[in-house]
Each structure stands twice: as C-alpha cells, then as structure tokens.
Design an enzyme around this catalytic site. Structure first.
Site, PDB file in Angstrom:
ATOM      1  N   THR A 155       0.796  -1.242   0.000  1.00 15.86           N
ATOM      2  CA  THR A 155       0.000   0.000   0.000  1.00 15.86           C
ATOM      3  C   THR A 155       0.826   1.290   0.000  1.00 15.86           C
ATOM      4  O   THR A 155       0.274   2.371   0.190  1.00 15.86           O
ATOM      5  CB  THR A 155      -0.957   0.039   1.215  1.00 15.86           C
ATOM      6  OG1 THR A 155      -0.162   0.088   2.411  1.00 15.86           O
ATOM      7  CG2 THR A 155      -1.880  -1.163   1.265  1.00 15.86           C
ATOM      8  N   TRP A 156       2.135   1.174  -0.184  1.00 17.54           N
ATOM      9  CA  TRP A 156       2.968   2.380  -0.172  1.00 17.54           C
ATOM     10  C   TRP A 156       2.535   3.294  -1.328  1.00 17.54           C
ATOM     11  O   TRP A 156       2.408   2.815  -2.473  1.00 17.54           O
ATOM     12  CB  TRP A 156       4.436   1.980  -0.321  1.00 17.54           C
ATOM     13  CG  TRP A 156       5.413   3.080  -0.019  1.00 17.54           C
ATOM     14  CD1 TRP A 156       5.162   4.267   0.601  1.00 17.54           C
ATOM     15  CD2 TRP A 156       6.815   3.064  -0.312  1.00 17.54           C
ATOM     16  NE1 TRP A 156       6.327   4.996   0.717  1.00 17.54           N
ATOM     17  CE2 TRP A 156       7.358   4.282   0.159  1.00 17.54           C
ATOM     18  CE3 TRP A 156       7.662   2.138  -0.936  1.00 17.54           C
ATOM     19  CZ2 TRP A 156       8.709   4.596   0.028  1.00 17.54           C
ATOM     20  CZ3 TRP A 156       9.003   2.451  -1.064  1.00 17.54           C
ATOM     21  CH2 TRP A 156       9.517   3.673  -0.583  1.00 17.54           C
TER      22      TRP A 156
ATOM     23  N   TYR B 103       3.216   5.596   5.321  1.00 17.94           N
ATOM     24  CA  TYR B 103       2.705   5.677   3.954  1.00 17.94           C
ATOM     25  C   TYR B 103       1.698   6.826   3.823  1.00 17.94           C
ATOM     26  O   TYR B 103       0.573   6.745   4.311  1.00 17.94           O
ATOM     27  CB  TYR B 103       2.086   4.344   3.517  1.00 17.94           C
ATOM     28  CG  TYR B 103       3.071   3.181   3.510  1.00 17.94           C
ATOM     29  CD1 TYR B 103       4.456   3.389   3.573  1.00 17.94           C
ATOM     30  CD2 TYR B 103       2.625   1.869   3.442  1.00 17.94           C
ATOM     31  CE1 TYR B 103       5.351   2.334   3.580  1.00 17.94           C
ATOM     32  CE2 TYR B 103       3.523   0.795   3.440  1.00 17.94           C
ATOM     33  CZ  TYR B 103       4.884   1.043   3.521  1.00 17.94           C
ATOM     34  OH  TYR B 103       5.775  -0.002   3.527  1.00 17.94           O
TER      35      TYR B 103
HETATM   36  N1  LIG Z   1       9.074  -2.690   4.925  1.00 14.81           N
HETATM   37  C1  LIG Z   1       9.566  -1.802   4.090  1.00 14.81           C
HETATM   38  O1  LIG Z   1      10.508  -1.059   4.389  1.00 14.81           O
HETATM   39  C2  LIG Z   1       8.967  -1.687   2.720  1.00 14.81           C
HETATM   40  C3  LIG Z   1       9.646  -1.017   1.704  1.00 14.81           C
HETATM   41  C4  LIG Z   1       9.061  -0.943   0.451  1.00 14.81           C
HETATM   42  C5  LIG Z   1       7.832  -1.533   0.226  1.00 14.81           C
HETATM   43  N2  LIG Z   1       7.182  -2.160   1.244  1.00 14.81           N
HETATM   44  C6  LIG Z   1       5.836  -2.775   1.055  1.00 14.81           C
HETATM   45  O2  LIG Z   1       5.883  -3.571  -0.103  1.00 14.81           O
HETATM   46  C7  LIG Z   1       4.901  -3.114  -1.026  1.00 14.81           C
HETATM   47  C8  LIG Z   1       5.375  -3.327  -2.444  1.00 14.81           C
HETATM   48  O3  LIG Z   1       6.539  -2.577  -2.706  1.00 14.81           O
HETATM   49  P1  LIG Z   1       6.518  -1.246  -3.593  1.00 14.81           P
HETATM   50  O4  LIG Z   1       5.186  -0.623  -3.542  1.00 14.81           O
HETATM   51  O5  LIG Z   1       7.677  -0.424  -3.176  1.00 14.81           O
HETATM   52  O6  LIG Z   1       6.843  -1.761  -5.044  1.00 14.81           O
HETATM   53  P2  LIG Z   1       6.401  -2.959  -5.999  1.00 14.81           P
HETATM   54  O7  LIG Z   1       5.207  -3.645  -5.492  1.00 14.81           O
HETATM   55  O8  LIG Z   1       7.624  -3.707  -6.305  1.00 14.81           O
HETATM   56  O9  LIG Z   1       6.025  -2.106  -7.311  1.00 14.81           O
HETATM   57  C9  LIG Z   1       4.945  -1.236  -7.341  1.00 14.81           C
HETATM   58  C10 LIG Z   1       4.880  -0.646  -8.749  1.00 14.81           C
HETATM   59  O10 LIG Z   1       4.605  -1.694  -9.682  1.00 14.81           O
HETATM   60  C11 LIG Z   1       3.468  -1.329 -10.466  1.00 14.81           C
HETATM   61  N3  LIG Z   1       2.737  -2.576 -10.765  1.00 14.81           N
HETATM   62  C12 LIG Z   1       2.003  -3.341  -9.943  1.00 14.81           C
HETATM   63  N4  LIG Z   1       1.526  -4.421 -10.595  1.00 14.81           N
HETATM   64  C13 LIG Z   1       1.965  -4.325 -11.877  1.00 14.81           C
HETATM   65  C14 LIG Z   1       1.800  -5.123 -13.027  1.00 14.81           C
HETATM   66  N5  LIG Z   1       1.113  -6.267 -12.999  1.00 14.81           N
HETATM   67  N6  LIG Z   1       2.401  -4.704 -14.181  1.00 14.81           N
HETATM   68  C15 LIG Z   1       3.125  -3.565 -14.233  1.00 14.81           C
HETATM   69  N7  LIG Z   1       3.321  -2.776 -13.165  1.00 14.81           N
HETATM   70  C16 LIG Z   1       2.748  -3.145 -11.993  1.00 14.81           C
HETATM   71  C17 LIG Z   1       2.658  -0.389  -9.607  1.00 14.81           C
HETATM   72  O11 LIG Z   1       1.879   0.429 -10.457  1.00 14.81           O
HETATM   73  P3  LIG Z   1       0.430   0.979 -10.049  1.00 14.81           P
HETATM   74  O12 LIG Z   1       0.469   1.287  -8.572  1.00 14.81           O
HETATM   75  O13 LIG Z   1       0.282   2.182 -10.914  1.00 14.81           O
HETATM   76  O14 LIG Z   1      -0.586  -0.080 -10.368  1.00 14.81           O
HETATM   77  C18 LIG Z   1       3.779   0.384  -8.913  1.00 14.81           C
HETATM   78  O15 LIG Z   1       4.283   1.410  -9.733  1.00 14.81           O
HETATM   79  C19 LIG Z   1       4.721  -1.636  -0.652  1.00 14.81           C
HETATM   80  O16 LIG Z   1       3.578  -1.076  -1.235  1.00 14.81           O
HETATM   81  C20 LIG Z   1       4.721  -1.741   0.837  1.00 14.81           C
HETATM   82  O17 LIG Z   1       3.480  -2.202   1.324  1.00 14.81           O
HETATM   83  C21 LIG Z   1       7.745  -2.283   2.474  1.00 14.81           C
END
Ligand SMILES: NC(=O)c1ccc[n+]([C@@H]2O[C@H](COP(=O)([O-])OP(=O)(O)OC[C@H]3O[C@@H](n4cnc5c(N)ncnc54)[C@H](OP(=O)(O)O)[C@@H]3O)[C@@H](O)[C@H]2O)c1
Length: 280
Positions: free
Chosen positions: A18-19, A53
């Site tokens: 959900t970031w 977030y």
């Molecule tokens: N604990 C920590 O320190 C930490 C750090 C980073 C992340 N997180 C958690 O992990 C989650 C995921 O990481 P993240 O948000 O950094 O990155 P991610 O999930 O690796 O990538 C998100 C990106 O990918 C795109 N996307 C999603 N599905 C897709 C698909 N099927 N095809 C093409 N593009 C796609 C999204 O676009 P759209 O949004 O435009 O659909 C967004 O731009 C976070 O949201 C958070 O909850 C935790």
C-alpha cells in the site's frame, strides 16, 4: 486463492502492498480503492501498510477497503517509525493507526527499520501491546542477519513473528543467510517490492527475463511475481491500478518450469556469499 504457511498462520500467497496509495487526487484515490477491493474479492487476505505511507493516508484508504470485508478474514500488518520505537510512542502510533484503519487490533505490528532506540526497549513495548490485545503478533522489517541475531539476545526477542525485507528476482541477498536463519527459528518472512518498487527503480530488466515473458505471452512483472511466488514466501506487490491488480492475480496461475527458472537465474543468480541487505 493459493494459501501459504506464514509462521503459525495460513494466509494468501499474495498480499496487498500500500505504499503511495491515497496520496493522489480524489479520482486516483477512488481507483486505488477499487484496485484494493478487487484484490480482496480475488481472495487476497493480507494487507501491508504503515503509519509512514502518505503519513496515514494509506491506512485511511485501507480502512475504507476493510469496511466491505469481515475483519477477522484479513491479516492486517502495519508498521511504526523507528523514532516511535519506545513503549510510549509506539502505543501512541498504534492508537492512531487503529483509528485510521477503523479496527481495534492488528494481526502484525512491525518496527519499520532500525533506529536509535535500543531493541530491548522496543521489544518490551511490543510485548505490552500484545498482552493488552492490540496486536496479535509483532515483528521487524529491514533487518539483516546481524540485527536478527541481536534481537534474539533480548528478553522476549524470540517472540518475533516475522521479518519483512526487500526480495525480488534482482535482490536475492537474503537467500544466503537471512532466510535459512529465519527458517531454522520459524520466523515468518515477508518479501517486499517484488517489482523493485515504483517504476522498477530498484530492478534491472535483463534479456533472459524479457525473452521468457515474450515466450510465455505475459508481462515481465507477471514473470517476476510468478518467480517470487514460487519461492514460497509471502509477497506483497502494490497495484494502484485495477488492471495491474488483475494481472497480479492472474500471475498466480503462472508456473515456471525448472528450465525456465534456470534460464532466469543465468541473469539473476542466487547469492554465493553474504551480501549487504538491499533496502528501499
Ligand atoms: N518494509 C519496508 O521497508 C517496505 C519497503 C518498500 C515496500 N514495502 C511494502 O511492499 C509493497 C510493495 O513494494 P513497492 O510498492 O515499493 O513496489 P512494488 O510492489 O515492487 O512495485 C509497485 C509498482 O509496480 C506497479 N505494478 C504493480 N503491478 C503491476 C503489473 N502487474 N504490471 C506492471 N506494473 C505493476 C505499480 O503500479 P500501479 O500502482 O500504478 O498499479 C507500482 O508502480 C509496498 O507497497 C509496501 O506495502 C515495504
């Protein structure tokens, strides 16, 4: 929906990241809400959020998505800032998170990353929150082996339920020692950013991946997600667009053969020595 063993719990193999959700204009926020609902309707029952977030805006959006589901059907994770890691401040953070989420408990509460507060103080605070019934489990995030080992030496540190680290095809360092260490101690693992975060900033698309996606008639992201899912750990992609959520749900049906995995691993090899922890 495929279920996996997650510590002592069974959860869906895919979780909802959900970031950056809830940070845009109203139209964008409604679209993101629709994407979250699509994921929940598709059988996803894990949500990962944090007070950080959007400074609470992601939690507010998650709270709206949760109104349509039975609370105890969802495994809800949130995180507190390292500068809120004392017992008094984490209680304040948790109270605010619960209010935004519209619930009276979390399934898992994580220290977002290590700061200056001694781990013992943080563990003591988390144990108090757990005993008071506000959180079912507690854990940590962005912990490397040395941090986990130190946590293990604190009083009640062994009650840690999970650690959440960066994990995708291009960031495999945790496979060398973090994951085996956690497995031996039955600490659950959450892999974040399966696509290398927004715009793939933390991931390089290499030829083997491109070729495999083309050969299978799917997207590069679907192959990346299928690879992560096949590792057997909880993975939490963020998709603010319903079409992306749909594609991620479809990736659950994608199976990579041993030969295909071998092909990918030519470009993205497993670690052969201890590496520094990749973080975002
Ligand atoms: N604990 C920590 O320190 C930490 C750090 C980073 C992340 N997180 C958690 O992990 C989650 C995921 O990481 P993240 O948000 O950094 O990155 P991610 O999930 O690796 O990538 C998100 C990106 O990918 C795109 N996307 C999603 N599905 C897709 C698909 N099927 N095809 C093409 N593009 C796609 C999204 O676009 P759209 O949004 O435009 O659909 C967004 O731009 C976070 O949201 C958070 O909850 C935790």
């Amino acid at each position: 929906m495929r279920q996996i063993q997650f510590g002592t719990e069974q959860v869906s193999a895919l979780g909802l990241g959900t970031w950056h959700l809830g940070e845009g204009n109203q139209q964008q926020t409604e679209q993101e809400l629709a994407a979250l609902k699509l994921g929940l309707q598709g059988g996803i029952n894990v949500i990962d959020t944090a007070e950080m977030y959007g400074e609470g805006r992601a939690e507010i959006l998650v709270g709206r998505a949760l109104r349509d589901v039975q609370r105890d059907n969802v495994f809800l994770i949130s995180k507190f800032y390292p500068h809120h890691a004392t017992p008094a401040l984490m209680k304040k953070s948790l109270t605010a998170s619960l209010k935004r989420l519209g619930t009276d408990y979390l399934d898992l509460y994580l220290l977002h990353w290590r700061g200056n507060t001694p781990l013992q103080e943080t563990v003591t605070g988390l144990e108090q929150l757990q005993q008071a019934g506000y959180i079912r489990h507690w854990g940590v995030s962005n912990f490397d082996l040395v941090d986990l080992q130190e946590l293990w030496t604190t009083e009640n540190g062994r009650h840690c339920f999970a650690n959440e680290d960066l994990y995708n095809l291009g960031s495999r360092g945790v496979e060398f020692s973090v994951l085996p260490w956690q497995q031996q101690r039955q600490i659950a693992f959450i892999g974040y950013a399966p696509f290398g975060s927004e715009h793939g900033d933390f991931f390089q698309v290499k030829p083997a991946l491109k070729a495999l996606a083309a050969a299978k008639g799917v997207s590069v992201q679907q192959v990346m997600l299928a690879w992560t899912l096949q590792q057997g750990y909880l993975t939490i992609p963020k998709a603010g667009q319903p079409a992306h959520m749909q594609a991620n749900l479809a990736a659950l049906q994608l199976t990579l053969s041993a030969a295909e995995i071998h092909q990918l691993e030519q470009d993205y090899p497993a670690p052969t020595r201890k590496q520094g922890l990749d973080v975002i």
